[in-house]
Design an enzyme around this catalytic site. Structure first.
Site, mmCIF file in Angstrom:
data_model
loop_
_atom_site.group_PDB
_atom_site.id
_atom_site.type_symbol
_atom_site.label_atom_id
_atom_site.label_comp_id
_atom_site.label_asym_id
_atom_site.label_seq_id
_atom_site.Cartn_x
_atom_site.Cartn_y
_atom_site.Cartn_z
ATOM 1 N N ASP A 30 11.870 22.494 -18.203
ATOM 2 C CA ASP A 30 12.668 22.999 -19.312
ATOM 3 C C ASP A 30 11.725 23.727 -20.286
ATOM 4 O OD1 ASP A 30 14.170 23.449 -21.549
ATOM 5 O OD2 ASP A 30 14.868 21.374 -21.787
ATOM 6 N N GLU A 80 -17.917 24.919 -25.721
ATOM 7 C CA GLU A 80 -17.952 23.881 -24.693
ATOM 8 C C GLU A 80 -17.718 24.501 -23.326
ATOM 9 O OE1 GLU A 80 -14.073 21.757 -26.223
ATOM 10 O OE2 GLU A 80 -14.495 21.129 -24.191
ATOM 11 N N CYS A 112 -14.675 20.211 -28.797
ATOM 12 C CA CYS A 112 -14.086 21.205 -29.711
ATOM 13 C C CYS A 112 -14.679 21.149 -31.113
ATOM 14 C CB CYS A 112 -12.579 20.992 -29.817
ATOM 15 S SG CYS A 112 -11.744 21.165 -28.253
ATOM 16 N N SER A 202 -5.951 10.791 -25.221
ATOM 17 C CA SER A 202 -6.695 11.710 -26.096
ATOM 18 C C SER A 202 -5.918 11.979 -27.382
ATOM 19 C CB SER A 202 -7.018 13.015 -25.363
ATOM 20 O OG SER A 202 -5.869 13.819 -25.192
ATOM 21 N N HIS A 234 -7.607 20.670 -36.027
ATOM 22 C CA HIS A 234 -7.920 21.151 -34.683
ATOM 23 C C HIS A 234 -6.603 21.184 -33.913
ATOM 24 C CE1 HIS A 234 -9.249 21.651 -30.678
ATOM 25 N NE2 HIS A 234 -8.932 20.413 -30.316
ATOM 26 N N LYS A 243 1.855 16.394 -35.567
ATOM 27 C CA LYS A 243 1.704 14.928 -35.498
ATOM 28 C C LYS A 243 0.592 14.472 -36.433
ATOM 29 C CE LYS A 243 3.365 14.212 -30.837
ATOM 30 N NZ LYS A 243 3.231 13.512 -29.587
ATOM 31 N N SER A 306 -13.348 15.884 -28.481
ATOM 32 C CA SER A 306 -13.201 14.728 -27.606
ATOM 33 C C SER A 306 -14.545 14.119 -27.267
ATOM 34 C CB SER A 306 -12.499 15.142 -26.308
ATOM 35 O OG SER A 306 -11.131 15.329 -26.558
HETATM 36 P P1 HMG Z 1 2.862 15.871 -20.929
HETATM 37 O O1 HMG Z 1 2.469 14.470 -20.667
HETATM 38 O O2 HMG Z 1 3.193 16.702 -19.757
HETATM 39 O O3 HMG Z 1 4.044 15.979 -21.938
HETATM 40 O O4 HMG Z 1 1.726 16.578 -21.720
HETATM 41 P P2 HMG Z 1 5.022 14.853 -22.520
HETATM 42 O O5 HMG Z 1 5.894 14.364 -21.458
HETATM 43 O O6 HMG Z 1 4.244 13.855 -23.348
HETATM 44 O O7 HMG Z 1 5.855 15.792 -23.495
HETATM 45 C C1 HMG Z 1 5.245 16.394 -24.607
HETATM 46 C C2 HMG Z 1 6.278 16.366 -25.733
HETATM 47 O O8 HMG Z 1 7.348 17.238 -25.349
HETATM 48 C C3 HMG Z 1 6.882 15.003 -25.977
HETATM 49 O O9 HMG Z 1 7.113 14.881 -27.369
HETATM 50 C C4 HMG Z 1 8.231 15.092 -25.269
HETATM 51 O O10 HMG Z 1 9.223 14.237 -25.822
HETATM 52 C C5 HMG Z 1 8.569 16.547 -25.513
HETATM 53 P P3 HMG Z 1 6.420 13.672 -28.174
HETATM 54 O O11 HMG Z 1 6.796 12.420 -27.478
HETATM 55 O O12 HMG Z 1 4.932 13.943 -28.074
HETATM 56 O O13 HMG Z 1 6.976 13.807 -29.533
HETATM 57 N N1 HMG Z 1 9.534 17.071 -24.537
HETATM 58 C C6 HMG Z 1 10.509 17.927 -24.864
HETATM 59 N N2 HMG Z 1 10.867 18.467 -26.036
HETATM 60 C C7 HMG Z 1 11.944 19.331 -26.033
HETATM 61 N N3 HMG Z 1 12.652 19.631 -24.919
HETATM 62 C C8 HMG Z 1 12.321 19.094 -23.721
HETATM 63 C C9 HMG Z 1 11.210 18.202 -23.658
HETATM 64 N N4 HMG Z 1 10.612 17.525 -22.658
HETATM 65 C C10 HMG Z 1 9.580 16.831 -23.211
HETATM 66 N N5 HMG Z 1 13.033 19.395 -22.619
HETATM 67 C C11 HMG Z 1 -0.195 16.194 -23.128
HETATM 68 C C12 HMG Z 1 1.306 16.293 -23.088
HETATM 69 C C13 HMG Z 1 -0.695 16.270 -24.568
HETATM 70 C C14 HMG Z 1 -0.620 14.869 -22.529
HETATM 71 C C15 HMG Z 1 -0.786 17.372 -22.309
HETATM 72 O O14 HMG Z 1 -0.485 18.609 -22.906
HETATM 73 C C16 HMG Z 1 -2.272 17.277 -22.090
HETATM 74 O O15 HMG Z 1 -2.747 16.473 -21.295
HETATM 75 N N6 HMG Z 1 -3.079 18.140 -22.795
HETATM 76 C C17 HMG Z 1 -4.542 18.190 -22.639
HETATM 77 C C18 HMG Z 1 -5.240 17.182 -23.540
HETATM 78 C C19 HMG Z 1 -5.001 17.473 -24.996
HETATM 79 O O16 HMG Z 1 -4.733 18.589 -25.401
HETATM 80 N N7 HMG Z 1 -5.193 16.460 -25.867
HETATM 81 C C20 HMG Z 1 -5.035 16.614 -27.278
HETATM 82 C C21 HMG Z 1 -5.873 15.646 -28.100
HETATM 83 S S1 HMG Z 1 -7.602 15.701 -27.606
HETATM 84 C C22 HMG Z 1 -8.169 17.200 -28.292
HETATM 85 O O17 HMG Z 1 -7.516 17.784 -29.111
HETATM 86 C C23 HMG Z 1 -9.469 17.731 -27.779
HETATM 87 C C24 HMG Z 1 -9.364 18.912 -26.849
HETATM 88 O O18 HMG Z 1 -9.013 20.084 -27.548
HETATM 89 C C25 HMG Z 1 -10.677 19.124 -26.081
HETATM 90 C C26 HMG Z 1 -11.990 18.960 -26.775
HETATM 91 O O19 HMG Z 1 -12.198 18.407 -27.834
HETATM 92 O O20 HMG Z 1 -12.939 19.369 -26.126
HETATM 93 C C27 HMG Z 1 -8.296 18.726 -25.772
#
Ligand code: HMG
Length: 387
Positions: A30, A80, A112, A202, A234, A243, A306
């Site tokens: 979706d 990175e 990051c 994360s 970030h 959030k 991270s």
């Molecule tokens: P996911 O597990 O596929 O998604 O990926 P989900 O199932 O948790 O859904 C995400 C949100 O969309 C949820 O909302 C769902 O409810 C909503 P929440 O519960 O969070 O409020 N949702 C919908 N909304 C509207 N209509 C729909 C629908 N379906 C679902 N139909 C995840 C999410 C963040 C895990 C993924 O993107 C990921 O793994 N990302 C990579 C890691 C990341 O970015 N982490 C962030 C924190 S760490 C960081 O920032 C450091 C970093 O930049 C690297 C560094 O420092 O080097 C990553």
């Protein structure tokens, strides 16, 4: 005390992107999950002749054209997605920009986060040497395995900042709140092109680091929540910033006003994660997209990398800052971009790797002034197309 901070800042992102609607359709997801659930619209995609060096040089070029090279004696390159285990990427940029030879160059790494210690080190240095300037560059390509949960949060971009004792945009506050912990939420061992990560974990550690850094900031004499007009976070994806802002307001027992964080998310929504550059892209977005005059106002910044380290610090907007922005240039970069098909995205995702000294020559894809012409005998060949 000498005021130090950001004299000017500029960003660059490649001219191609894949729309998350295209990705959603292809994977039977979706599209609202991406547009609302993670708050992203587009993923910036570099061509094979673009990388962290060419993006960095493109980001810094407008600063050099407007403010010159005089006084710049240090380049701090935060990334990175390093291209070499030994040589700092900033040395290539130093040549491409024509910076003075009497200059130090070093690369910094902590996921990051590393542009933030670069900024802090630069401020400390110019306080000691107010006649000098530091070019801080954050440049990254955020690439995850295809069809992993991180795929929708890919992106690419660079931010360049001129740090001086004549901060025309933002004065950086002396107080920081710091937090580090040894965790495996996201990491990339040397043998891998894409990171390993525990996505949900994360996001939880990010929020925890925010609160710990905020607490430390308060204990060190930082400003109160009410003192801030804007917050920049970030942004691995813009929903993470929402959030974070909700979490911080709750922790500070303050009324939630999302407008304090939203202007900072606009550019990220259409660029994607740019790792080290992300929070500074949010800062540019805040200055360029806030409707009110921010003169004299305080901006709270939370930088996260991270692994993990978080830092909360503040910046104060300087009178006349509007004259030192590159708003039109940035909006032209974003507006002139073109979408690619899913098939083209897959092709762009697979950056060719030169094995064992083999020669690679790249077609001209970059629209900017700088490009990676090829790799030969293990050496990357960067060119200035206007030289
Ligand atoms: P996911 O597990 O596929 O998604 O990926 P989900 O199932 O948790 O859904 C995400 C949100 O969309 C949820 O909302 C769902 O409810 C909503 P929440 O519960 O969070 O409020 N949702 C919908 N909304 C509207 N209509 C729909 C629908 N379906 C679902 N139909 C995840 C999410 C963040 C895990 C993924 O993107 C990921 O793994 N990302 C990579 C890691 C990341 O970015 N982490 C962030 C924190 S760490 C960081 O920032 C450091 C970093 O930049 C690297 C560094 O420092 O080097 C990553």
């Amino acid at each position: 005390m000498i005021k130090t901070g950001i004299e000017a800042m500029s960003f660059y992102t490649p001219h191609r992107y894949i729309s998350l609607a295209t990705l959603a359709e292809k994977h039977g997801i979706d599209p609202e999950k991406f547009s609302r659930g993670i708050g992203q619209e587009k993923i910036a995609l570099p061509g094979h002749d673009e990388d962290i060096v060419t993006m960095a040089a493109e980001a810094a070029r407008p600063l050099i054209d407007r403010y010159g090279t005089e006084g710049i004696d240090t380049v701090l390159f935060a990334t990175e997605t390093g291209i070499d285990q030994s040589k700092a990427a900033g040395i290539y940029v130093h040549r491409l920009l024509g910076l003075p030879a009497n200059c130090r160059n070093v690369e910094l790494k902590q996921a990051c986060y590393s542009a933030t210690p670069a900024l802090q080190l630069a401020c400390s240095y110019v306080a000691r040497r107010p006649d000098r300037k530091v070019l801080v560059i954050a440049s990254d390509v955020a690439r995850y395995d295809r069809e992993s949960s991180g795929e929708a949060t890919q992106g690419a971009g660079a931010v360049a900042m001129l740090i001086s004792a004549d901060p025309k945009l933002l004065e950086i506050g002396a107080v920081s709140g710091l937090f580090s912990e040894d965790i495996m939420d996201f990491w990339r061992p040397n043998h891998r092109r894409t990171p390993l990560f525990d996505g949900k974990f994360s996001t939880l550690r990010y929020l925890n680091a925010l609160i710990e850094a905020w607490r430390d900031y308060g204990e060190n004499g930082g400003k109160a929540y009410e003192d801030f007009a804007r917050f920049c976070y970030h942004l691995p994806f813009s929903r993470m910033g929402e959030k974070a802002h909700r979490h911080l307001a709750k922790s500070a027992k303050a009324a939630l006003d999302m407008e304090m964080a939203l202007p900072g998310m606009l550019y990220n929504r259409v660029v994607g994660n740019s790792y080290t550059a992300s929070i500074y892209l949010a800062l540019i977005s805040t200055l360029e997209n806030s409707e009110d005059d921010l003169t004299g106002k305080s901006i709270g910044l939370f930088s996260y990398g991270s692994g993990a380290t978080g830092e909360f610090f503040d910046a104060t907007v300087v009178s006349g800052y509007q004259e030192h922005l590159f708003t039109q240039h940035h909006q032209a970069i974003l507006e002139d971009r073109v979408p690619v098909s899913y098939e083209d995205y897959v092709e762009l995702w697979g950056t060719p790797v030169a094995k064992d000294g083999e020669e690679l020559t790249f077609e001209v894809e970059a629209r900017g002034r700088y490009r990676l012409a090829g790799i030969n005998d293990h050496k990357r060949i960067y060119v200035d197309t206007r030289a």
